[in-house]
Design an enzyme around this catalytic site. Sequence first.
Site, PDB file in Angstrom:
ATOM      1  N   LYS A   1      -6.836   7.147   2.642  1.00  0.00           N
ATOM      2  CA  LYS A   1      -5.407   7.895   2.394  1.00  0.00           C
ATOM      3  C   LYS A   1      -4.467   6.707   2.615  1.00  0.00           C
ATOM      4  O   LYS A   1      -4.279   6.338   3.987  1.00  0.00           O
ATOM      5  CB  LYS A   1      -5.343   8.970   3.252  1.00  0.00           C
TER       6      LYS A   1
ATOM      7  N   TYR B   1      -7.553   6.970   7.212  1.00  0.00           N
ATOM      8  CA  TYR B   1      -5.877   7.308   6.949  1.00  0.00           C
ATOM      9  C   TYR B   1      -5.306   6.236   7.675  1.00  0.00           C
ATOM     10  O   TYR B   1      -5.062   6.166   8.779  1.00  0.00           O
ATOM     11  CB  TYR B   1      -5.819   8.661   7.735  1.00  0.00           C
TER      12      TYR B   1
END
Length: 292
Positions: free
Chosen positions: A161, A133
């Site tokens: 992400k 992330y």
Amino acid sequence: MFTGSLVAIVTPMLEDGALDLDRFCALIDFHIEQKTDGIVVVGTTGESPTVDFDEHHLLIRTAVTHAAGRIPVIAGTGANSTREAIELTVFSKNAGADACLSVAPYYNKPTQEGLYQHFKAIAEAVDIPMILYNVPGRTVVDISNDTALRLAQIPGIVGIKDATGNIARGCDLLQRVPDNFAVYSGDDATALALLLLGGHGTISVTANVAPRLMHEMCTAAFAGDLARAREINTRLFRLHIDLFVEANPIPVKWAVARMGLINDSLRLPLTALSSQYHELIRKAMLQAGITV
């Protein structure tokens, strides 16, 4: 590999700040009914900075138990301590989570080599699919594309992400990663663009408010139905923007509360949405066809 609209689900709370597990479970049912493709629990939108360790465990365990295999559950397990991140990830695997989402360590500002060693240590300690992330606007550290590519070679690290909103950067990454490594949008306003460039899905704030439309937008993009995908994105675009007029998840909790699904309680230091933005978000919801 997970694809489609993965909701970064909010964490409902009671007025006294306690977790509202009944509404949390009801939200999971709501997303299943609305065709959401996966649930990400205890991430940024789930107020991970202000839940304690026991609550973090409880939310992951509750999500897995209540979902009961009906929808993938991705557990937020990031921390700026590698040892703590490993502990959370071990717990998530043992609880039955389908994958984990691990944010770049924040505040202590590791180098690119430090980032690589951090995620490598987690992947080697726990056998669970891990999604990196990258959200430098919050962490003040940026997982470079080169570092992401190094990490993509490690078994168990299955995707990233990308919340930078930088489409050129996302395009570069998509052209260089192996076929079994997924790139997810972490920025609703540019999610469709990334999908059309070959992205695998979106980990979405907007999906809290318009889950079926986000699912349908992803489905249309994957099918090459650009007209339909653009039509949906146009309806949702004000939500993509206006749900960030104050720090996430302040606006989105206000919006979900207007839908009657939760109340808009937050934990300090987050405070209620400023009244000057109420009408703005209400109009964005109406534009998306959401009854307020």
